[in-house]
Design a protein around this motif. Structure first.
Motif, mmCIF file in Angstrom:
data_model
loop_
_atom_site.group_PDB
_atom_site.id
_atom_site.type_symbol
_atom_site.label_atom_id
_atom_site.label_comp_id
_atom_site.label_asym_id
_atom_site.label_seq_id
_atom_site.Cartn_x
_atom_site.Cartn_y
_atom_site.Cartn_z
ATOM 1 N N ALA A 37 55.466 54.377 56.399
ATOM 2 C CA ALA A 37 55.335 52.938 56.125
ATOM 3 C C ALA A 37 55.492 52.668 54.632
ATOM 4 O O ALA A 37 56.205 51.740 54.230
ATOM 5 C CB ALA A 37 53.991 52.440 56.622
ATOM 6 N N ARG A 38 54.853 53.479 53.787
ATOM 7 C CA ARG A 38 54.955 53.289 52.344
ATOM 8 C C ARG A 38 56.396 53.513 51.859
ATOM 9 O O ARG A 38 56.904 52.769 51.020
ATOM 10 C CB ARG A 38 54.008 54.217 51.602
ATOM 11 C CG ARG A 38 54.054 54.001 50.101
ATOM 12 C CD ARG A 38 52.842 54.479 49.375
ATOM 13 N NE ARG A 38 51.588 53.902 49.803
ATOM 14 C CZ ARG A 38 51.172 52.671 49.498
ATOM 15 N NH1 ARG A 38 51.951 51.876 48.803
ATOM 16 N NH2 ARG A 38 50.006 52.246 49.897
ATOM 17 N N TYR A 39 57.077 54.511 52.417
ATOM 18 C CA TYR A 39 58.468 54.775 52.039
ATOM 19 C C TYR A 39 59.360 53.593 52.422
ATOM 20 O O TYR A 39 60.216 53.165 51.633
ATOM 21 C CB TYR A 39 58.966 56.065 52.695
ATOM 22 C CG TYR A 39 60.373 56.426 52.320
ATOM 23 C CD1 TYR A 39 60.653 56.961 51.063
ATOM 24 C CD2 TYR A 39 61.423 56.222 53.204
ATOM 25 C CE1 TYR A 39 61.958 57.282 50.707
ATOM 26 C CE2 TYR A 39 62.728 56.548 52.851
ATOM 27 C CZ TYR A 39 62.984 57.070 51.607
ATOM 28 O OH TYR A 39 64.271 57.379 51.247
ATOM 29 N N ALA A 98 48.127 47.157 56.703
ATOM 30 C CA ALA A 98 47.880 45.805 56.192
ATOM 31 C C ALA A 98 47.846 45.755 54.669
ATOM 32 O O ALA A 98 48.051 44.687 54.090
ATOM 33 C CB ALA A 98 46.582 45.255 56.778
ATOM 34 N N ALA A 99 47.608 46.882 54.004
ATOM 35 C CA ALA A 99 47.645 46.885 52.540
ATOM 36 C C ALA A 99 49.073 46.711 52.030
ATOM 37 O O ALA A 99 49.285 46.193 50.934
ATOM 38 C CB ALA A 99 47.042 48.186 52.000
ATOM 39 N N LEU A 100 50.050 47.129 52.839
ATOM 40 C CA LEU A 100 51.454 46.972 52.467
ATOM 41 C C LEU A 100 52.003 45.618 52.911
ATOM 42 O O LEU A 100 52.769 44.976 52.181
ATOM 43 C CB LEU A 100 52.295 48.085 53.091
ATOM 44 C CG LEU A 100 51.967 49.508 52.647
ATOM 45 C CD1 LEU A 100 52.721 50.516 53.493
ATOM 46 C CD2 LEU A 100 52.306 49.679 51.176
ATOM 47 N N TRP A 101 51.671 45.213 54.111
ATOM 48 C CA TRP A 101 52.120 43.939 54.679
ATOM 49 C C TRP A 101 50.888 43.209 55.222
ATOM 50 O O TRP A 101 50.328 43.596 56.250
ATOM 51 C CB TRP A 101 53.112 44.168 55.823
ATOM 52 C CG TRP A 101 54.336 44.920 55.425
ATOM 53 C CD1 TRP A 101 55.428 44.438 54.758
ATOM 54 C CD2 TRP A 101 54.606 46.307 55.668
ATOM 55 N NE1 TRP A 101 56.349 45.428 54.585
ATOM 56 C CE2 TRP A 101 55.874 46.597 55.130
ATOM 57 C CE3 TRP A 101 53.903 47.335 56.295
ATOM 58 C CZ2 TRP A 101 56.445 47.848 55.195
ATOM 59 C CZ3 TRP A 101 54.469 48.599 56.355
ATOM 60 C CH2 TRP A 101 55.721 48.848 55.809
ATOM 61 N N ALA A 105 47.761 42.682 59.546
ATOM 62 C CA ALA A 105 46.336 42.685 59.887
ATOM 63 C C ALA A 105 46.079 41.984 61.222
ATOM 64 O O ALA A 105 45.300 42.468 62.039
ATOM 65 C CB ALA A 105 45.526 42.030 58.773
ATOM 66 N N TRP A 106 46.731 40.847 61.449
ATOM 67 C CA TRP A 106 46.553 40.124 62.708
ATOM 68 C C TRP A 106 47.016 40.970 63.874
ATOM 69 O O TRP A 106 46.346 41.085 64.891
ATOM 70 C CB TRP A 106 47.332 38.803 62.667
ATOM 71 C CG TRP A 106 47.009 37.875 63.790
ATOM 72 C CD1 TRP A 106 46.144 36.829 63.757
ATOM 73 C CD2 TRP A 106 47.541 37.909 65.123
ATOM 74 N NE1 TRP A 106 46.101 36.212 64.975
ATOM 75 C CE2 TRP A 106 46.951 36.848 65.845
ATOM 76 C CE3 TRP A 106 48.445 38.723 65.782
ATOM 77 C CZ2 TRP A 106 47.243 36.583 67.178
ATOM 78 C CZ3 TRP A 106 48.734 38.464 67.115
ATOM 79 C CH2 TRP A 106 48.137 37.404 67.788
ATOM 80 N N HIS A 107 48.161 41.604 63.749
ATOM 81 C CA HIS A 107 48.733 42.423 64.818
ATOM 82 C C HIS A 107 47.866 43.650 65.092
ATOM 83 O O HIS A 107 47.714 44.059 66.244
ATOM 84 C CB HIS A 107 50.158 42.843 64.445
ATOM 85 C CG HIS A 107 51.110 41.692 64.343
ATOM 86 N ND1 HIS A 107 52.070 41.446 65.289
ATOM 87 C CD2 HIS A 107 51.238 40.722 63.405
ATOM 88 C CE1 HIS A 107 52.763 40.359 64.941
ATOM 89 N NE2 HIS A 107 52.268 39.922 63.802
ATOM 90 N N GLU A 108 47.298 44.239 64.048
ATOM 91 C CA GLU A 108 46.408 45.384 64.235
ATOM 92 C C GLU A 108 45.137 44.964 64.954
ATOM 93 O O GLU A 108 44.653 45.678 65.840
ATOM 94 C CB GLU A 108 46.077 46.024 62.883
ATOM 95 C CG GLU A 108 47.254 46.731 62.264
ATOM 96 C CD GLU A 108 47.006 47.246 60.869
ATOM 97 O OE1 GLU A 108 47.799 48.062 60.397
ATOM 98 O OE2 GLU A 108 46.005 46.820 60.231
ATOM 99 N N ARG A 109 44.597 43.804 64.612
ATOM 100 C CA ARG A 109 43.400 43.302 65.303
ATOM 101 C C ARG A 109 43.696 43.063 66.781
ATOM 102 O O ARG A 109 42.887 43.367 67.650
ATOM 103 C CB ARG A 109 42.916 42.009 64.648
ATOM 104 C CG ARG A 109 42.273 42.239 63.295
ATOM 105 C CD ARG A 109 41.993 40.951 62.569
ATOM 106 N NE ARG A 109 41.024 40.127 63.272
ATOM 107 C CZ ARG A 109 40.764 38.859 62.950
ATOM 108 N NH1 ARG A 109 41.404 38.289 61.943
ATOM 109 N NH2 ARG A 109 39.882 38.171 63.624
ATOM 110 N N LEU A 119 41.379 51.817 64.787
ATOM 111 C CA LEU A 119 41.952 51.796 63.449
ATOM 112 C C LEU A 119 41.180 52.772 62.579
ATOM 113 O O LEU A 119 39.949 52.831 62.642
ATOM 114 C CB LEU A 119 41.870 50.401 62.825
ATOM 115 C CG LEU A 119 42.954 49.403 63.184
ATOM 116 C CD1 LEU A 119 42.726 48.100 62.440
ATOM 117 C CD2 LEU A 119 44.329 49.929 62.881
ATOM 118 N N HIS A 120 41.890 53.518 61.777
ATOM 119 C CA HIS A 120 41.275 54.502 60.889
ATOM 120 C C HIS A 120 40.344 53.816 59.894
ATOM 121 O O HIS A 120 39.346 54.380 59.462
ATOM 122 C CB HIS A 120 42.371 55.276 60.152
ATOM 123 C CG HIS A 120 41.859 56.425 59.366
ATOM 124 N ND1 HIS A 120 41.482 56.316 58.052
ATOM 125 C CD2 HIS A 120 41.645 57.730 59.717
ATOM 126 C CE1 HIS A 120 41.061 57.496 57.623
ATOM 127 N NE2 HIS A 120 41.164 58.368 58.605
#
Length: 195
Positions: A37-39, A98-101, A105-109, A119-120
């Motif tokens: 994800a970061r890459y 969510a820190a990148l995009w 956060a909404w989609h992860e929730r 979630l980790h």
């Protein structure tokens, strides 16, 4: 195959780029999820978040045991996107992106609430369901309570109308519980002729 997915697969250990139906997906192992994800964000310029979704990746007879997480992000200048995919087992936790995009956060929730993934970075607040709701309604192994108390309103299943071979296994619609849930309402079952 897209150049972005090839570059990502070459960079992340164990990643594979696969193309199906014109869409290239970078399959990464769970430990490489954050790095991939970061890459995609930092090196490939995919700074625009599109969506994150979950689907059942269980094999036949193992519904709800494994889930595939898919992330689609886009380079806003070239409009090229990268689709990342990883799989979670029942005891695995997904690192948040969510820190990148921030939009993720909404989609992860939603994924935590509706599919029961972990979630980790901790348990987010409820999004769609009340706090008292028990279960995860988008999982294939979730039994729909309404199908326990009411008959299935759709067409009759093969074998129920008496026209198919009696040797065919009777199929239940998705979400219908097995007989261990107790007696079902059978009522007057007539064939739906709406077509």
């Amino acid at each position: 195959m897209s150049a972005a997915s090839e570059a990502l697969a070459a960079r992340i250990p164990g990643a594979q780029a696969k193309t199906a139906f014109g869409q290239t997906t970078a399959h990464v192992a769970l430990p490489g999820w954050s790095e991939a994800a970061r890459y995609a964000h930092d090196e490939l310029g995919c700074t625009q978040f599109d969506w994150l979704g979950v689907e059942d990746a269980g094999r036949p007879g193992a519904a709800g045991q494994r889930h595939a997480v898919l992330l689609h992000v886009i380079d806003p200048e070239t409009r090229n996107g990268v689709l990342l995919r990883t799989e979670l087992g029942p005891d695995d936790a997904l690192p948040s992106v969510a820190a990148l995009w921030a939009g993720a956060a909404w989609h992860e929730r939603e994924a935590v609430e509706m599919f029961g993934i972990t979630l980790h970075d901790g348990e987010p607040a409820h999004l769609l369901l009340p706090d008292t709701f028990s279960g995860h309604p988008l999982r294939k192994d979730f039994v729909l309570a309404s199908r326990v108390v009411r008959p299935w309103p759709g067409r009759l299943e093969p074998g129920e109308d008496g026209t198919s071979s009696p040797s065919r296994r009777r199929a239940a619609p998705p979400g219908v519980p097995d007989p261990s849930w107790g007696p079902r309402y059978e009522g007057d079952r007539t064939e739906d002729t709406r077509g």
